[in-house]
Design a protein around this motif. Structure first.
Motif, PDB file in Angstrom:
ATOM      1  N   GLY A 118      40.293  22.363 -26.459  1.00 33.50           N
ATOM      2  CA  GLY A 118      40.396  21.428 -25.821  1.00 33.50           C
ATOM      3  C   GLY A 118      39.500  20.492 -25.818  1.00 33.50           C
ATOM      4  N   ALA A 119      37.625  21.741 -25.974  1.00 30.61           N
ATOM      5  CA  ALA A 119      36.667  20.447 -25.676  1.00 30.61           C
ATOM      6  C   ALA A 119      36.898  20.032 -27.500  1.00 30.61           C
ATOM      7  CB  ALA A 119      35.762  21.650 -25.617  1.00 30.61           C
ATOM      8  N   GLY A 120      36.682  20.652 -28.464  1.00 26.35           N
ATOM      9  CA  GLY A 120      36.398  21.181 -28.876  1.00 26.35           C
ATOM     10  C   GLY A 120      35.519  20.805 -30.060  1.00 26.35           C
ATOM     11  N   ASN A 121      34.775  21.702 -29.435  1.00 21.80           N
ATOM     12  CA  ASN A 121      33.917  23.066 -29.839  1.00 21.80           C
ATOM     13  C   ASN A 121      33.543  23.534 -31.038  1.00 21.80           C
ATOM     14  OD1 ASN A 121      34.525  23.790 -27.868  1.00 21.80           O
ATOM     15  ND2 ASN A 121      33.214  25.742 -28.711  1.00 21.80           N
ATOM     16  N   ARG A 122      34.811  23.677 -30.754  1.00 24.07           N
ATOM     17  CA  ARG A 122      35.354  24.948 -32.458  1.00 24.07           C
ATOM     18  C   ARG A 122      35.515  24.503 -33.822  1.00 24.07           C
ATOM     19  NH1 ARG A 122      40.639  28.520 -33.083  1.00 24.07           N
ATOM     20  NH2 ARG A 122      41.592  26.753 -32.082  1.00 24.07           N
ATOM     21  N   PRO A 159      50.317  28.535 -24.536  1.00 25.06           N
ATOM     22  CA  PRO A 159      50.600  29.669 -23.876  1.00 25.06           C
ATOM     23  C   PRO A 159      49.430  30.578 -23.631  1.00 25.06           C
ATOM     24  CG  PRO A 159      52.089  28.927 -25.010  1.00 25.06           C
ATOM     25  CD  PRO A 159      51.295  28.740 -25.868  1.00 25.06           C
ATOM     26  N   MET A 160      49.684  31.007 -24.257  1.00 26.23           N
ATOM     27  CA  MET A 160      48.799  32.815 -24.150  1.00 26.23           C
ATOM     28  C   MET A 160      47.596  32.702 -23.774  1.00 26.23           C
ATOM     29  SD  MET A 160      50.982  35.424 -26.875  1.00 26.23           S
ATOM     30  CE  MET A 160      50.281  36.807 -26.207  1.00 26.23           C
ATOM     31  N   ASN A 161      47.032  31.706 -24.832  1.00 24.28           N
ATOM     32  CA  ASN A 161      45.440  31.272 -24.304  1.00 24.28           C
ATOM     33  C   ASN A 161      45.289  30.257 -22.791  1.00 24.28           C
ATOM     34  OD1 ASN A 161      43.365  31.864 -26.484  1.00 24.28           O
ATOM     35  ND2 ASN A 161      44.319  30.158 -27.679  1.00 24.28           N
ATOM     36  N   ASN A 162      46.144  29.823 -22.513  1.00 21.30           N
ATOM     37  CA  ASN A 162      46.418  28.984 -20.698  1.00 21.30           C
ATOM     38  C   ASN A 162      46.657  30.561 -20.100  1.00 21.30           C
ATOM     39  OD1 ASN A 162      46.650  26.268 -20.129  1.00 21.30           O
ATOM     40  ND2 ASN A 162      47.421  26.267 -22.269  1.00 21.30           N
ATOM     41  N   PRO A 168      46.113  26.690 -14.853  1.00 18.17           N
ATOM     42  CA  PRO A 168      47.731  25.851 -13.908  1.00 18.17           C
ATOM     43  C   PRO A 168      48.467  25.056 -14.786  1.00 18.17           C
ATOM     44  CG  PRO A 168      45.566  24.642 -13.986  1.00 18.17           C
ATOM     45  CD  PRO A 168      45.235  25.464 -14.124  1.00 18.17           C
ATOM     46  N   ASN A 169      48.922  25.375 -15.822  1.00 15.31           N
ATOM     47  CA  ASN A 169      49.496  24.718 -16.788  1.00 15.31           C
ATOM     48  C   ASN A 169      51.303  24.829 -17.234  1.00 15.31           C
ATOM     49  OD1 ASN A 169      47.730  22.332 -17.430  1.00 15.31           O
ATOM     50  ND2 ASN A 169      46.686  23.608 -18.989  1.00 15.31           N
ATOM     51  N   PRO A 170      51.646  24.143 -16.794  1.00 14.78           N
ATOM     52  CA  PRO A 170      53.758  24.915 -17.158  1.00 14.78           C
ATOM     53  C   PRO A 170      53.924  25.848 -18.062  1.00 14.78           C
ATOM     54  CG  PRO A 170      53.607  22.572 -17.851  1.00 14.78           C
ATOM     55  CD  PRO A 170      51.820  22.606 -16.946  1.00 14.78           C
ATOM     56  N   CYS A 171      53.156  25.370 -19.199  1.00 15.24           N
ATOM     57  CA  CYS A 171      53.551  26.951 -20.184  1.00 15.24           C
ATOM     58  C   CYS A 171      53.522  28.391 -19.706  1.00 15.24           C
ATOM     59  CB  CYS A 171      52.733  26.328 -21.733  1.00 15.24           C
ATOM     60  SG  CYS A 171      51.206  26.264 -20.515  1.00 15.24           S
ATOM     61  N   VAL A 172      52.468  28.580 -18.286  1.00 20.90           N
ATOM     62  CA  VAL A 172      51.787  29.334 -18.252  1.00 20.90           C
ATOM     63  C   VAL A 172      53.475  30.276 -17.760  1.00 20.90           C
ATOM     64  CG1 VAL A 172      51.144  31.037 -16.357  1.00 20.90           C
ATOM     65  CG2 VAL A 172      49.620  29.250 -17.931  1.00 20.90           C
ATOM     66  N   LYS A 173      54.113  29.444 -16.910  1.00 23.42           N
ATOM     67  CA  LYS A 173      55.418  29.715 -15.930  1.00 23.42           C
ATOM     68  C   LYS A 173      56.331  29.711 -17.203  1.00 23.42           C
ATOM     69  CE  LYS A 173      55.275  28.573 -11.397  1.00 23.42           C
ATOM     70  NZ  LYS A 173      55.243  27.515 -10.223  1.00 23.42           N
TER      71      LYS A 173
END
Ligand code: SF4
Length: 213
Positions: A118-122, A159-162, A168-173
Protein backbone atom coordinates in the motif's frame (compact mmCIF):
# COMPACT_ATOMS: atom_id res chain seq x y z
CA UNK A 1 1.79 -32.64 7.71
CA UNK A 2 1.96 -36.05 6.09
CA UNK A 3 5.24 -37.51 4.84
CA UNK A 4 4.14 -36.83 1.27
CA UNK A 5 3.40 -33.17 2.06
CA UNK A 6 6.80 -32.82 3.73
CA UNK A 7 8.47 -34.37 0.67
CA UNK A 8 6.60 -32.12 -1.75
CA UNK A 9 7.38 -28.94 0.18
CA UNK A 10 11.07 -29.93 0.32
CA UNK A 11 11.33 -30.74 -3.40
CA UNK A 12 9.61 -27.50 -4.39
CA UNK A 13 11.50 -25.47 -1.78
CA UNK A 14 14.89 -26.79 -2.91
CA UNK A 15 13.98 -26.00 -6.50
CA UNK A 16 13.01 -22.45 -5.62
CA UNK A 17 16.28 -22.00 -3.70
CA UNK A 18 18.30 -23.15 -6.74
CA UNK A 19 16.38 -20.69 -8.96
CA UNK A 20 16.88 -17.86 -6.47
CA UNK A 21 20.63 -18.53 -6.41
CA UNK A 22 20.71 -18.36 -10.21
CA UNK A 23 19.13 -14.92 -9.86
CA UNK A 24 21.86 -13.77 -7.49
CA UNK A 25 20.09 -14.19 -4.15
CA UNK A 26 21.49 -16.21 -1.29
CA UNK A 27 18.92 -18.88 -0.52
CA UNK A 28 18.49 -21.44 2.24
CA UNK A 29 15.88 -24.16 2.58
CA UNK A 30 14.78 -25.10 6.11
CA UNK A 31 12.06 -27.55 7.13
CA UNK A 32 10.35 -25.50 9.86
CA UNK A 33 9.68 -22.00 11.11
CA UNK A 34 11.75 -22.79 14.21
CA UNK A 35 14.78 -23.40 12.01
CA UNK A 36 14.08 -20.18 10.11
CA UNK A 37 14.09 -18.28 13.39
CA UNK A 38 17.42 -19.85 14.40
CA UNK A 39 18.85 -18.80 11.03
CA UNK A 40 17.69 -15.20 11.53
CA UNK A 41 19.03 -15.14 15.10
CA UNK A 42 22.52 -15.77 13.73
CA UNK A 43 22.48 -12.30 12.13
CA UNK A 44 21.16 -10.34 15.12
CA UNK A 45 23.58 -8.46 17.37
CA UNK A 46 22.78 -6.40 20.48
CA UNK A 47 22.06 -2.75 19.68
CA UNK A 48 21.49 -3.19 15.96
CA UNK A 49 18.35 -1.78 14.36
CA UNK A 50 16.09 -4.48 12.90
CA UNK A 51 13.21 -3.42 10.63
CA UNK A 52 10.10 -5.52 10.07
CA UNK A 53 8.08 -5.31 6.87
CA UNK A 54 4.61 -5.93 8.28
CA UNK A 55 4.87 -9.70 7.97
CA UNK A 56 2.46 -12.30 9.37
CA UNK A 57 5.08 -14.96 8.63
CA UNK A 58 7.61 -13.33 10.95
CA UNK A 59 4.98 -12.85 13.63
CA UNK A 60 3.99 -16.53 13.31
CA UNK A 61 7.54 -17.71 14.03
CA UNK A 62 8.01 -15.23 16.90
CA UNK A 63 10.70 -13.15 15.18
CA UNK A 64 9.98 -9.76 16.85
CA UNK A 65 10.17 -11.28 20.33
CA UNK A 66 13.36 -13.19 19.48
CA UNK A 67 15.08 -10.14 17.99
CA UNK A 68 14.16 -8.07 21.03
CA UNK A 69 15.42 -10.82 23.38
CA UNK A 70 18.75 -10.76 21.56
CA UNK A 71 19.14 -7.08 22.46
CA UNK A 72 18.37 -5.47 19.10
CA UNK A 73 16.07 -2.49 18.54
CA UNK A 74 12.87 -3.54 16.73
CA UNK A 75 11.44 -1.16 14.12
CA UNK A 76 7.94 -2.56 13.64
CA UNK A 77 5.21 -0.17 12.48
CA UNK A 78 2.68 -3.01 12.84
CA UNK A 79 3.19 -3.43 16.58
CA UNK A 80 0.08 -2.65 18.68
CA UNK A 81 -0.50 0.76 20.26
CA UNK A 82 1.53 2.87 17.80
CA UNK A 83 0.00 6.11 16.50
CA UNK A 84 0.09 7.15 12.82
CA UNK A 85 2.98 9.59 13.24
CA UNK A 86 5.16 6.96 14.92
CA UNK A 87 4.22 4.39 12.26
CA UNK A 88 5.48 6.74 9.57
CA UNK A 89 8.68 7.38 11.51
CA UNK A 90 9.28 3.63 11.86
CA UNK A 91 8.61 3.03 8.16
CA UNK A 92 11.24 5.63 7.29
CA UNK A 93 13.72 4.21 9.80
CA UNK A 94 13.31 0.73 8.25
CA UNK A 95 14.84 2.05 5.03
CA UNK A 96 18.25 2.49 6.66
CA UNK A 97 18.19 -0.27 9.27
CA UNK A 98 20.98 -2.80 9.87
CA UNK A 99 18.79 -5.83 9.18
CA UNK A 100 15.46 -5.82 7.36
CA UNK A 101 13.18 -8.82 7.87
CA UNK A 102 10.19 -9.43 5.66
CA UNK A 103 8.14 -12.06 3.97
CA UNK A 104 6.80 -11.92 0.44
CA UNK A 105 3.43 -12.34 -1.22
CA UNK A 106 4.74 -14.98 -3.64
CA UNK A 107 7.96 -16.57 -4.89
CA UNK A 108 8.03 -18.30 -8.27
CA UNK A 109 9.71 -21.52 -9.35
CA UNK A 110 11.89 -19.28 -11.54
CA UNK A 111 13.24 -17.52 -8.43
CA UNK A 112 11.31 -14.25 -8.72
CA UNK A 113 9.97 -12.49 -5.63
CA UNK A 114 6.58 -10.76 -6.00
CA UNK A 115 5.01 -8.21 -3.65
CA UNK A 116 2.14 -5.75 -3.46
CA UNK A 117 2.22 -2.85 -0.99
CA UNK A 118 0.00 0.00 0.00
CA UNK A 119 2.51 2.61 1.16
CA UNK A 120 5.51 0.99 -0.52
CA UNK A 121 7.83 1.06 2.49
CA UNK A 122 8.31 -2.71 2.39
CA UNK A 123 9.13 -2.88 -1.31
CA UNK A 124 11.39 0.18 -0.97
CA UNK A 125 13.39 -1.47 1.81
CA UNK A 126 13.57 -4.72 -0.19
CA UNK A 127 15.17 -2.78 -3.04
CA UNK A 128 17.75 -0.51 -1.42
CA UNK A 129 18.82 0.72 1.99
CA UNK A 130 19.16 -1.91 4.72
CA UNK A 131 22.65 -3.36 5.21
CA UNK A 132 21.23 -6.89 5.24
CA UNK A 133 17.87 -8.26 4.10
CA UNK A 134 16.29 -11.59 4.97
CA UNK A 135 13.01 -12.68 3.38
CA UNK A 136 11.19 -15.69 4.86
CA UNK A 137 8.66 -17.51 2.67
CA UNK A 138 6.51 -20.45 3.70
CA UNK A 139 5.65 -23.27 1.29
CA UNK A 140 2.22 -21.68 0.69
CA UNK A 141 3.93 -18.74 -1.08
CA UNK A 142 5.48 -20.89 -3.82
CA UNK A 143 3.84 -20.44 -7.24
CA UNK A 144 4.71 -21.55 -10.75
CA UNK A 145 5.18 -18.16 -12.44
CA UNK A 146 4.30 -14.47 -12.39
CA UNK A 147 0.71 -15.12 -13.53
CA UNK A 148 0.17 -17.47 -10.61
CA UNK A 149 1.82 -14.94 -8.30
CA UNK A 150 -0.74 -12.35 -9.36
CA UNK A 151 -3.54 -14.89 -8.85
CA UNK A 152 -2.25 -15.72 -5.40
CA UNK A 153 -2.15 -12.06 -4.44
CA UNK A 154 -5.67 -11.42 -5.73
CA UNK A 155 -7.33 -14.53 -4.31
CA UNK A 156 -5.47 -14.97 -1.03
CA UNK A 157 -2.86 -12.47 0.16
CA UNK A 158 -4.58 -9.15 -0.47
CA UNK A 159 -8.11 -10.11 0.66
CA UNK A 160 -6.69 -11.62 3.86
CA UNK A 161 -4.58 -8.53 4.53
CA UNK A 162 -7.65 -6.35 3.97
CA UNK A 163 -9.53 -8.41 6.51
CA UNK A 164 -6.62 -8.27 8.99
CA UNK A 165 -6.36 -4.50 8.62
CA UNK A 166 -10.16 -4.08 8.75
CA UNK A 167 -10.30 -2.15 5.47
CA UNK A 168 -13.74 -1.39 3.98
CA UNK A 169 -12.82 -2.79 0.56
CA UNK A 170 -15.00 -5.15 -1.54
CA UNK A 171 -12.52 -8.05 -1.32
CA UNK A 172 -13.43 -8.41 2.35
CA UNK A 173 -16.97 -9.36 1.35
CA UNK A 174 -16.09 -11.32 -1.79
CA UNK A 175 -12.90 -13.04 -0.52
CA UNK A 176 -11.14 -12.20 -3.79
CA UNK A 177 -9.90 -9.00 -5.41
CA UNK A 178 -12.58 -6.79 -7.00
CA UNK A 179 -10.06 -4.25 -8.37
CA UNK A 180 -11.53 -1.49 -6.25
CA UNK A 181 -10.83 2.14 -7.16
CA UNK A 182 -11.45 3.97 -3.89
CA UNK A 183 -9.18 5.80 -1.46
CA UNK A 184 -8.97 2.83 0.91
CA UNK A 185 -7.44 0.48 -1.71
CA UNK A 186 -4.29 -1.09 -0.21
CA UNK A 187 -2.94 -2.61 -3.45
CA UNK A 188 -0.93 0.28 -4.88
CA UNK A 189 2.71 -0.64 -5.43
CA UNK A 190 3.47 -3.83 -7.43
CA UNK A 191 7.00 -5.22 -7.34
CA UNK A 192 8.84 -8.09 -8.98
CA UNK A 193 12.43 -8.76 -7.93
CA UNK A 194 13.72 -10.59 -11.00
CA UNK A 195 17.29 -10.52 -9.69
CA UNK A 196 19.03 -9.54 -6.45
CA UNK A 197 19.06 -5.74 -6.35
CA UNK A 198 22.53 -4.29 -6.92
CA UNK A 199 24.36 -3.44 -3.68
CA UNK A 200 21.98 -5.54 -1.57
CA UNK A 201 22.99 -8.35 0.80
CA UNK A 202 19.89 -10.47 0.34
CA UNK A 203 19.01 -13.90 1.71
CA UNK A 204 15.77 -15.79 1.15
CA UNK A 205 14.79 -18.54 3.59
CA UNK A 206 12.31 -20.97 2.06
CA UNK A 207 10.44 -22.90 4.76
CA UNK A 208 8.91 -26.34 4.22
CA UNK A 209 5.66 -25.49 5.99
CA UNK A 210 2.94 -22.90 5.36
CA UNK A 211 3.46 -19.54 7.09
CA UNK A 212 1.52 -16.30 6.90
CA UNK A 213 -0.59 -15.41 3.90
S1 SF4 B 1 -7.36 -3.96 -5.27
FE1 SF4 B 1 -9.01 -3.47 -3.81
S2 SF4 B 1 -10.44 -5.19 -3.95
FE2 SF4 B 1 -8.49 -5.85 -4.85
S3 SF4 B 1 -7.45 -6.87 -3.15
FE3 SF4 B 1 -6.72 -4.75 -3.26
S4 SF4 B 1 -7.99 -3.63 -1.80
FE4 SF4 B 1 -9.04 -5.58 -2.24
Amino acid sequence: MTAVEVWHNEVLGMGVCAALRKNGFEAQYVATGVEALDFIAGFVKPGMKVGFGGSMTLKAIGAPEKVRALGAEVLDHDAPGIDQEKKLELRRAQLTCDLFLSSSNAVTLEGEIVNVDGAGNRVAALTFGPKKTIVVVGSNKIVRDLDEARDRIETTASPMNNKRLDRPNPCVKAGTCQDCQGATRICRVYQVLYRRPLFSNFTVIVVGEPLGY
